[in-house]
Design a protein around this motif. Structure first.
Motif, mmCIF file in Angstrom:
data_model
loop_
_atom_site.group_PDB
_atom_site.id
_atom_site.type_symbol
_atom_site.label_atom_id
_atom_site.label_comp_id
_atom_site.label_asym_id
_atom_site.label_seq_id
_atom_site.Cartn_x
_atom_site.Cartn_y
_atom_site.Cartn_z
ATOM 1 N N ILE A 1 31.003 55.223 64.085
ATOM 2 C CA ILE A 1 30.882 54.525 62.793
ATOM 3 C C ILE A 1 30.611 55.526 61.675
ATOM 4 C CG2 ILE A 1 29.460 52.915 61.427
ATOM 5 C CD1 ILE A 1 29.120 51.232 63.950
ATOM 6 N N SER B 1 33.701 57.757 61.040
ATOM 7 C CA SER B 1 34.782 56.932 60.471
ATOM 8 C C SER B 1 34.485 56.564 59.021
ATOM 9 C CB SER B 1 34.964 55.643 61.278
ATOM 10 O OG SER B 1 35.176 55.931 62.604
ATOM 11 N N PHE B 2 33.217 56.223 58.744
ATOM 12 C CA PHE B 2 32.863 55.833 57.371
ATOM 13 C C PHE B 2 33.079 56.996 56.408
ATOM 14 C CE2 PHE B 2 29.928 55.380 53.793
ATOM 15 C CZ PHE B 2 30.310 54.131 53.325
ATOM 16 N N ALA C 1 36.696 57.443 55.912
ATOM 17 C CA ALA C 1 37.277 56.321 55.169
ATOM 18 C C ALA C 1 36.951 56.365 53.678
ATOM 19 C CB ALA C 1 36.803 55.002 55.764
ATOM 20 N N LEU D 1 41.843 52.868 59.834
ATOM 21 C CA LEU D 1 40.518 53.381 60.197
ATOM 22 C C LEU D 1 39.440 52.367 59.810
ATOM 23 C CD1 LEU D 1 39.350 56.114 61.336
ATOM 24 C CD2 LEU D 1 38.842 56.714 58.989
ATOM 25 N N SER D 2 39.609 51.760 58.633
ATOM 26 C CA SER D 2 38.647 50.762 58.160
ATOM 27 C C SER D 2 38.666 49.517 59.037
ATOM 28 C CB SER D 2 38.947 50.379 56.711
ATOM 29 O OG SER D 2 38.934 51.532 55.916
ATOM 30 N N LEU E 1 36.767 50.391 61.951
ATOM 31 C CA LEU E 1 35.363 50.446 61.529
ATOM 32 C C LEU E 1 34.744 49.046 61.528
ATOM 33 C CD1 LEU E 1 33.370 52.606 60.511
ATOM 34 C CD2 LEU E 1 34.036 52.048 58.208
ATOM 35 N N VAL F 1 31.544 47.945 63.638
ATOM 36 C CA VAL F 1 30.335 47.391 62.997
ATOM 37 C C VAL F 1 29.926 46.100 63.716
ATOM 38 C CG1 VAL F 1 29.454 46.324 60.872
ATOM 39 C CG2 VAL F 1 30.652 48.492 60.753
#
Lengths: 174, 111
Positions: free
Chosen positions: A23, A26-27, A30, A44-45, A48, A52
């Motif tokens: 996470i 990736s965040f 992103a 990717l989002s 994500l 989450v």
């Protein structure tokens, strides 16, 4: 019995760590769509979003426990953590929703055409900037756990692997 | 409660946030903004190019060429990642170590 429980806790802790690491990375990736490109940013989002939800499911017992006694006898640190997490949930929902509304890859792929609205774009940027601060606070409140788990699952295995050949060599020489 | 029920609760909570957002953001706000904004002038007039024109009143903003007005968070590439990582690091340093320091000093009892 105790060993089984310990092993289960260890596995759970490792799962939490891996999910949180994915996470976090990736965040960060992103938040820079120009670096990754729009399609990677959107997919990717989406990943994500799934991670989450997994993160929330892994911490479900804590959510239920604190929700039940939020106004009762609970440590202030837990209460602050809970409030921050609610803010983070709202912020991430706004980021995801506005992201879907301005999507150029994922939503058109599903054959949907959403009305163009520049408010969503500016809101998406604003919410992602707020998200950086909130995730920073979230990490700060769990910093002791992050350091402890990183040592256990990331640093120690690397150090062990680096020391192993040297130890083996010494044994062979003897 | 099974996993599906938990996912449903998360979805309902998200729907609540989205509902509030939709109620808060008027649907025609952006359209109004798009209608009202001046047309872009992407090429310079001869007078502007020679530097004799008053640039303060000019609509020519070459730096906006090809971009939408009103700010675009998509600016920046890997620099953006470094900036965000730096912000997070500063927050962690201030909050996590600040809390540890306060705890050690017993300045705040509930920490």
């Amino acid at each position: 019995m105790q060993t089984v429980t310990k092993a289960k806790t260890g596995n759970r802790s490792k799962t939490n760590y891996v999910v949180d690491l994915i996470i976090g990375i990736s965040f960060l990736l992103a938040t820079a769509p120009n670096a990754t490109g729009e399609p990677i940013h959107e997919w990717l989002s989406m990943g994500l979003l799934v991670m989450v939800v997994v993160h929330l499911l892994l911490h479900w017992q804590w959510i239920v426990a604190i929700s039940k006694k939020l106004f009762g006898k609970v440590a202030w640190q837990q209460r602050i953590n809970y409030m921050l997490n609610i803010g983070l949930f709202i912020d991430l929902t706004i980021i995801m929703f506005t992201g879907v509304m301005i999507s150029k890859t994922v939503v058109p792929l599903l054959g949907l055409q959403l009305p163009s609205n520049l408010t969503w774009r500016s809101l998406h940027g604003l919410a992602s900037d707020v998200g950086v601060v909130l995730i920073g606070l979230h990490l700060a409140l769990h910093w002791d756990w992050i350091v402890r788990t990183s040592k256990r699952y990331l640093i120690q295995p690397i150090v062990k692997r680096l020391h192993k050949p040297a130890t083996q060599l010494a044994t062979k020489e003897q | 409660m099974n996993v599906l029920g938990r996912i449903l609760i998360i979805a309902l909570a998200a729907a609540l946030v989205i509902g509030g957002l939709l109620a808060f953001v008027p649907s025609n706000a952006a359209a109004g903004f798009a209608d009202g904004r001046p047309d872009r002038q992407l090429t310079l007039d001869p007078a502007q190019a020679s530097g004799t024109a008053d640039q303060s009143t000019s609509a020519a903003r070459p730096e906006f060429a090809g971009r939408e007005r009103g700010g675009d968070h998509h600016e920046g590439g890997f620099g953006h990642i470094i900036r965000n990582a730096a912000i997070m690091t500063i927050i962690i340093a201030l909050v996590a170590f600040g809390m540890r320091w306060l705890r050690r000093r017993r300045a705040v009892v509930w920490l």
